[in-house]
Design an enzyme around this catalytic site. Structure first.
Site, PDB file in Angstrom:
ATOM      1  N   CYS A 158      -5.827   1.592  -2.491  1.00 12.46           N
ATOM      2  CA  CYS A 158      -4.997   2.795  -2.690  1.00 12.46           C
ATOM      3  C   CYS A 158      -4.226   2.752  -4.006  1.00 12.46           C
ATOM      4  CB  CYS A 158      -4.044   2.987  -1.514  1.00 12.46           C
ATOM      5  SG  CYS A 158      -2.827   1.665  -1.348  1.00 12.46           S
ATOM      6  N   CYS A 209       0.819  -1.215   0.000  1.00 17.19           N
ATOM      7  CA  CYS A 209       0.000   0.000   0.000  1.00 17.19           C
ATOM      8  C   CYS A 209       0.853   1.265   0.000  1.00 17.19           C
ATOM      9  CB  CYS A 209      -0.847   0.050   1.273  1.00 17.19           C
ATOM     10  SG  CYS A 209      -2.178  -1.143   1.324  1.00 17.19           S
ATOM     11  N   CYS A 256      -2.954   4.873   2.682  1.00 16.29           N
ATOM     12  CA  CYS A 256      -4.085   3.969   2.385  1.00 16.29           C
ATOM     13  C   CYS A 256      -5.101   3.965   3.527  1.00 16.29           C
ATOM     14  CB  CYS A 256      -3.599   2.551   2.138  1.00 16.29           C
ATOM     15  SG  CYS A 256      -4.959   1.437   1.691  1.00 16.29           S
ATOM     16  N   CYS A 311      -2.402  -3.026  -3.619  1.00 10.24           N
ATOM     17  CA  CYS A 311      -3.691  -2.891  -2.939  1.00 10.24           C
ATOM     18  C   CYS A 311      -4.726  -2.338  -3.914  1.00 10.24           C
ATOM     19  CB  CYS A 311      -3.523  -1.942  -1.760  1.00 10.24           C
ATOM     20  SG  CYS A 311      -5.065  -1.415  -1.015  1.00 10.24           S
TER      21      CYS A 311
END
Ligand code: ZN
Length: 359
Positions: A66, A32, A36, A63
């Site tokens: 994000c 991330c 995030c 992810c």
């Protein structure tokens, strides 16, 4: 920045640190941006990475929330950059001057360069180069006299320009205009996981990269693009270069590594470039609907245009259009055939589940 400071930034969801480092969670295999919005992991399960590539190399997946692979530019910046593109398109004659362009959009030259690249994946200079080359090819194909075509495309008239163009086209503009008359093009094809690829080269550079089901079809296409050229299979002297290209291509197909050694034929409009640039960031094994792409690039109503930008993509495998599907989950169109698109996606998914199955 030490690990403690990085962890602090993660705890604070510090957006200032986005792009400076990434954190991965070993229990989920997902990485991330610091900001995030997802739940904070336990410190002991977190690893830090300087780049998305480092996280991917460690077997982590981006992810979905994000989207660490997408560079962000706010919509006002995108609007400015788009206005700048229109300006550049209308002033192909002027050499783009970064300082002057920066003043136009109220950014520092440094930030302009960075934002422009974030939106289009090219520097302003590369963008103008691509536009000029596209205009030149079109002019030559339409049969304009060479000097006129060069001038209309915004180039100067020095002999150095002519030399430079010959490198980009793989032959002189005059030869290109004549369909490659008397130009020796050597070609070689190789097997990839997606069928045959053919690369055509002259002594000056690459002039042809295409995919098809078999070699005969590829030779037909090469011949119709360069009806005047002398075509011959690549000799041993050029084989090492060809091997390098093939290696880069195979690595690209297998790992999604950038194939920068192969020239992207950027014929697209600014919009197409934007679509292509976005497509380049869709992680291997993931797909997006045309509508999602349209939304993501800030043109939510342009679904149809996204689809045609994908269809216009001549080097589809270098820009991964196969990762875009119809909203209903159908595979939609793909220039090189639905079967190949399906095979490519299956292959990527298999690679991904192989990766995430690793301990
Ligand atoms: Zn995230």
């Amino acid at each position: 920045m030490n690990e403690q400071a990085r962890w602090q930034a993660v705890l604070e969801r510090d957006a200032q640190q986005d792009g400076r480092f990434y954190y991965g969670v070993v229990t989920t295999g997902v990485y991330c941006r610091p900001s995030c919005a997802s739940r904070r992991p336990l410190r002991r399960n977190v690893r830090f990475f300087d780049t998305p590539a480092a996280a991917q190399a460690d077997g982590m997946r981006p992810c979905k929330r994000c989207k660490p692979l997408q560079q962000r530019a706010d919509s006002r910046t995108v609007e400015r950059i788009e206005a700048l593109c229109r300006h550049l398109e209308q002033h192909l004659d002027d050499a783009p001057n970064l300082d002057a362009l920066a003043v136009r959009v109220h950014l520092s030259p440094f930030h302009l360069q960075r934002q422009f690249k974030a939106v289009l994946g090219l520097s302003p200079k590369q963008y103008v180069d691509a536009l000029r080359l596209r205009a030149l090819r079109q002019g030559l194909r339409d049969g304009a006299p060479v000097t006129r075509a060069i001038q209309d495309a915004g180039y100067g008239s020095s002999s150095r320009v002519y030399e430079k163009l010959a490198t980009h086209l793989g032959m002189t503009p005059k030869q290109y205009r004549s369909g490659g008359r008397d130009v020796a093009i050597s070609y070689a094809s190789g097997d990839t996981s997606l069928g045959q690829v053919m690369i055509g080269a002259t002594d000056r550079g690459l002039c042809f990269v295409q995919f098809a089901d078999n070699e005969l079809e590829l030779i037909d296409r090469l011949r119709s693009e360069y009806p005047g050229a002398e075509l011959a299979p690549m000799d041993a002297q050029h084989a090492p270069q060809f091997d390098d290209w093939m290696q880069a291509l195979r690595r690209h197909l297998e790992t999604g590594a950038p194939a920068s050694v192969l020239p992207l034929d950027l014929r697209g409009t600014a919009f197409q470039m934007k679509v292509w640039n976005y497509l380049c960031r869709i992680p291997s094994g993931e797909v997006r609907a045309y509508a999602e792409v349209a939304e993501a690039i800030g043109h939510p109503r342009a679904v149809r245009a996204v689809a045609s930008a994908c269809a216009a993509n001549r080097v589809a495998l270098l820009v991964p259009c196969h990762r875009v599907i119809r909203g209903d989950g159908g595979l939609g169109g793909y220039k090189w055939g639905i079967e190949r698109k399906r095979a490519l996606l299956d292959q990527e998914r298999a690679q991904r589940s192989g990766r995430s199955a690793k301990p």
